[in-house]
Structures are given as structure tokens and as C-alpha cells.
Design an enzyme around this catalytic site. Sequence first.
Site, PDB file in Angstrom:
ATOM      1  CD  GLU A 255       1.018   0.198   2.835  1.00  0.00           C
ATOM      2  OE1 GLU A 255       1.065   1.456   2.878  1.00  0.00           O
ATOM      3  OE2 GLU A 255       2.016  -0.539   3.052  1.00  0.00           O
TER       4      GLU A 255
ATOM      5  CD  GLU B 122       6.852   1.820  -2.196  1.00  0.00           C
ATOM      6  OE1 GLU B 122       7.500   1.048  -2.911  1.00  0.00           O
ATOM      7  OE2 GLU B 122       7.133   3.027  -2.079  1.00  0.00           O
TER       8      GLU B 122
END
Lengths: 368, 368
Positions: free
Chosen positions: B190, B333
Site C-alpha cells: 500500500e 508498498e
Amino acid sequence: MEKINEVIKNIKDLDQGFMAKAKERLDNLTKPKESLGKLEELAKLIAGMTACENLSLAKKVIFTFASDHGATEEGISAFPKEVTAQMVYNFLTGGAGINVLANHIGARVVVADLGVACDLKPHKNLIIKKINYGTKNFTKGPAMSKDEALRSIAAGIDIFEQEYSAALIENTGGSVRGGQKGIDIIGTGEMGIGNTTASSAIAAVFTAKPVKLVTGKGTGIDEEGFENKIKAIEKAIKVNRPDCTNAIDVLAKVGGFEIGGLCGVMLAAAAKRVPVVIDGFISAAAALIAAGIEPKTKNYMIASHSSVEKGHKIILEYLGLKPLFDLNLRLGEGTGAALGISLAEASIKILTQMATFKSAGVSERVEE
Amino acid sequence: MEKINEVIKNIKDLDQGFMAKAKERLDNLTKPKESLGKLEELAKLIAGMTACENLSLAKKVIFTFASDHGATEEGISAFPKEVTAQMVYNFLTGGAGINVLANHIGARVVVADLGVACDLKPHKNLIIKKINYGTKNFTKGPAMSKDEALRSIAAGIDIFEQEYSAALIENTGGSVRGGQKGIDIIGTGEMGIGNTTASSAIAAVFTAKPVKLVTGKGTGIDEEGFENKIKAIEKAIKVNRPDCTNAIDVLAKVGGFEIGGLCGVMLAAAAKRVPVVIDGFISAAAALIAAGIEPKTKNYMIASHSSVEKGHKIILEYLGLKPLFDLNLRLGEGTGAALGISLAEASIKILTQMATFKSAGVSERVEE
């Protein structure tokens, strides 16, 4: 000793300039500063080791050396001695753990016989540098002569240098540009029934810890075998009195040919500024010998994992190395080193392939 | 809720038969029993998750979802909110950490906007499932409505299912044989300035730990920002009173759209028996929501790493997950998940590609 001295005079300090440049770039990549933790430290360290522009770790080699140990007579292993030779064939036909993990990370495995106790069938991918048919039983005298110890190290140097030169010619067609390397990073691995026993002896001598503290169950011996193993190591040290200030003496009296060979590989790699990813306990014992011969070799060592063998942690602490991970591995062969090499390559891709805040047009942190 | 219920009824127990078969094979491979430690445990677990013959983890996808957080008004992040959108472009042009590490392991990155606070330029690789323009400031009321929470989860389910179906058609030309999967393993990731704040709130609610214990410095705030962050989370919990027995309520009151989306991905993957490699703190918060909705989702979760964010360890313990490694990562991420996926693939290659004692003609251990 001449060849060894020739090599070790080329082992240098880390290049602080390349490390500083790497740090500067890492700090400008599109991520919070230092948020990739140990990967960033690793990238910086490798920049200092390799000291080259256009850093890449594409060319990866794992050196897996095999040899036998006379101390197996003492009932110190769960597997029969024949397994050493059998596993060499397994390496050559691609069925061993190291083959699978080397394929996974895109590395080549170089298999060499440094002292297997029988004559192995020739194979195009088997390097034969047999120093002797296994070491002698070190509970009764030195495992090998001083000359054999020196020759095992020299054999490791030869194997590394031949692979390096051959790869350089293959990759460049002979026209080498500045800084280009034949091999970018290596891992060390081994196979030798009885070699955790030799490694515990080496660990005890250098770290001055009691044998019990640096001895584990190897491939999985029972309690009786474990007691035999500890007694055999204690006896070997008592009988041979290895001199911890003389690494060649330690190798000769309580080591093994594959350990000497790996020590040679480490010295030769360090001399070419090639990072050396140390596998488990036996590789770490070879690292002790290499660091004993030339302490700067440590500059080029990366500890991949923390092994189940309890002496491993003690050696790594002694060498000042911090393992990257702990997956309860205790197979050897270079399997942990393979996974470590993959992390090293990841770290260098981060360093060289990520965008900077400027190039990506991303805002930097709010001024405090 | 109908779509969610449809998915979760397909989430099953681990297949004990496949796990037993995997263990049997692992024990017969040419290595001392269990000597590949956590890799062997992982292989067994994945065999139980996937329950398929010809197991392979070749098709790897990382889902990286972006969204904004209204709580950034409270001065809780070191980076300005604009960075969320800027980083989405960085993901799409391949310059971010997750792009580099996904390439390294051979995974595809699926980037989706679940709730970025501005309209993003369309891009062929950007999935837009915007639930709203960022969440509301949760110190003043719920971060989102219950309907938005449900829609964010449904969006995650949709994204997974579309990728899965598209890949299945691409890989098979439409003629699917038994057990073949569109995606073999996924990672979660994310990007969202402010999302460690939401994750700490979720962690505090589910684990009932004091906010201070589950709150870290995110992208690297100073002491003042850290105090703001703790106060904001405490206030959000006090103002909204999320009900820890109702995961949707927790998501709505203190969560984020990317967190809801990742929760949906986890549920949908579990329903297809696809292993889910959890990245860091925010992914773990999404895992809490998913496990709150359907506890069996935990069967399909693999924790990759232990993050610097201190709430991460607490969530993993609560979920009963043990991380594979600790590299001091705190980027998110999906970067840690990428490295974890590579280990998972290594473990399955060990299981499926190594020779057995019998096939390699290697002697087994001496009978005790």
C-alpha cells in the site's frame, strides 16, 4: 605460501568514497530515509567492497567443495561417510538443495573435490583438486600436514581465479573494460560427512570457548553420537595443540580440505573486491581461517544466515558479522548463501534502479 | 455485504492430506530431515493452502493499493499528503521500491486507487476504484461510512477476481485444467500518507493494547509529530468507539480505503486457496480486518517480515503469524512481501525439484 602471500597483498580496505556515494543516492531515492533498513546497509557495504561504477550483481557463483574427514571413525555423524561422494554426484546432476536454490537465484554452482575419500568418476562440471583421500583422524594426530593445508588453500585460490578469468573472457570476448568483473558476488558451500566436527574444533580454538558451547548435532546425531563428537573434538585439541595465532596451523591440525579450499576462495575473491556471502557453520569456520591469515578478508564477508549449529553464532560474533536472516537452516552446501546472495542483489537493484525524488517528481519530507 | 458473504463461504481449512504428502516428500529429499528449517515448514503450509498437484508459485502478483487519510490534518506525518498521488505515478512508471523488488522476484504489481484525494491521470496499468477522495479526519467522526467500508472491501475482491480470471485466460487460452490457478501467490502492499496512523488505531482496537504500544514513527516524524499522532489515535478511538467484535465497524470508524481494499484481496485470495504474503504494518492491519470478518482467512496468510513499526509484531502475535525475517524494513508498498514471496517460491522449488535419496542413489542415515 608464496601464492597465498601474492593474493593477500591485494586485499584492501572498503572504498569509503563509493560507500559515501551509495549513501547519498540511497538517501535521495523515493522512500523515507533508511526505510529499507538492512537492505540499504548491505547496498552501501557492497558499494564499498566492489568499488566500481555500474554496480551489478548479475554474475553469481556458489563454490561447493567436498571432502572427507578421518574423524568419522569416531562415530560422530548420523550419515555414513559414503554420502560425501554420493552427494557430489547429486550436485552434478542437479538434484541437491544447492542446485535448486542456485537456480532460483540465477547462480552457477562450481563443484570441486578437494579431498573425497574415493576416486570420483570424471564429469565435465566436476573440478578435481584432491589434496588427499580425506583427512586423517584428528584424535590421533594432525588432520593433514602443513603442506597439505597450504595446498588446499592454494587449490581454492586456483579454482576461484580460473572461474573468474573464464567468466571474464566469456562475458567480454576478452576485451575487458575498466572495472568489469568476471564474477560479481560469490557464495561458499560445502559437503563433507564429519565436517561440523572439524568446524567446531576450529571454532573452539579461535574463540577460546569450551567445545560444548560450539558443538551441535550436525546432520542429526543422537545423544551418544553427540557425546562422542564432543570427546573427539576435545581430544583432537589436546593431542594436536593447534596455535590460534597461526591459522595455517589450526587448519592443518583440526581442519579439512574443503575448509582450506573455501578459505582460498575467500582470499582470492577479496583480492578481486568480490563480495563473499558466507553460508553456515563450516563456511564460517573457513572464514575464521581466512581472517586469521589476513584480517582484511573480513571486509568482503557478508553473513547470510544464522544456523541451527550453535557454534555458528559464536563464530559470526567473533568475526563481527551480523547474519541477514535466521530460517533454522542446517543443510550447508551453500543453501543459506544462495538466499543471502538474492538479498544482496535486491539491495543493489534498489540502489541502482529506483527513482530519486527529483527524477520521479515526488515531494520530499516536510521541513522540520 | 452479499458479495463478501459469497466469498467468505468458500474459505476453507488447510488441506491436511496435501500437507502430509508434502511432509513425506520433504523427509525423503537428499538432505538431513528438517535441515531446511522454516523453508520446509513453509512448503508444507503452502501445500495445505493450495491443495493442488503440480504445485508451482510461478504466477506472482503484488497488489499495491493507494488512498489518502483525513487525519493528515492533525500533523501526523513527515510527508505532505500530495505524496500519495505522486507515488502512484512512480509505481506506474516503475521507479518505486516495490517495482524494483517485484521485478527482482518475477512478480507483477497491480496498482489501484482506492481513495486518493485527487483525480489521477488515467494510465493503462492503473485501476481506479475510488471509494471517496480520502477518508474523513477520524478525530472528528468516522473515517468513512459503513457503506464505504463495505464497498472498499468489495472493490478489493473485484480487483483480485478480475486479475485472477484475466491471468487464467491468458495462461490457458480459456481451457482450464483441474486445479490450475490464475495466480499462484500474492503479496499485499500500500501507499497512503497517514496510513500508519489508521493502522495503529485498528491494532489498538483489536489487540486492546494502549495506543502508545502500537504506534511508531511511520515515515519518520519528529517527537512533536509522534505526540500528535498518539493523541489523534486516542481521540479517534474515544470519539468513534469502534466495536472490536465487528470488523466492518472498525474499518469504517478508524480504517482506510486501501486497508479495506487489501482486506477484500485477502478474502478473495483465500477463497481461491491462493497464499497471501502479508507485507508490513498496514497490510497486517488489513489482515486484522479480514480475520475479523472470517477467521479462516488466517489459514492463507504468511507473514513476510517483522517491521520497524512496533505495532506490527503485536498484530502478528495476535494473528498467530510468525514473520520469516527481520530486515528493519518500514517502507510498505509490498516490498517486504516481495522478498517473502521469493522465499515461498524457493520453498516450493525445494519440495518439487530436489532429488530423493532413492532417485539420487544416496545412502540414508545410519539406523540408530
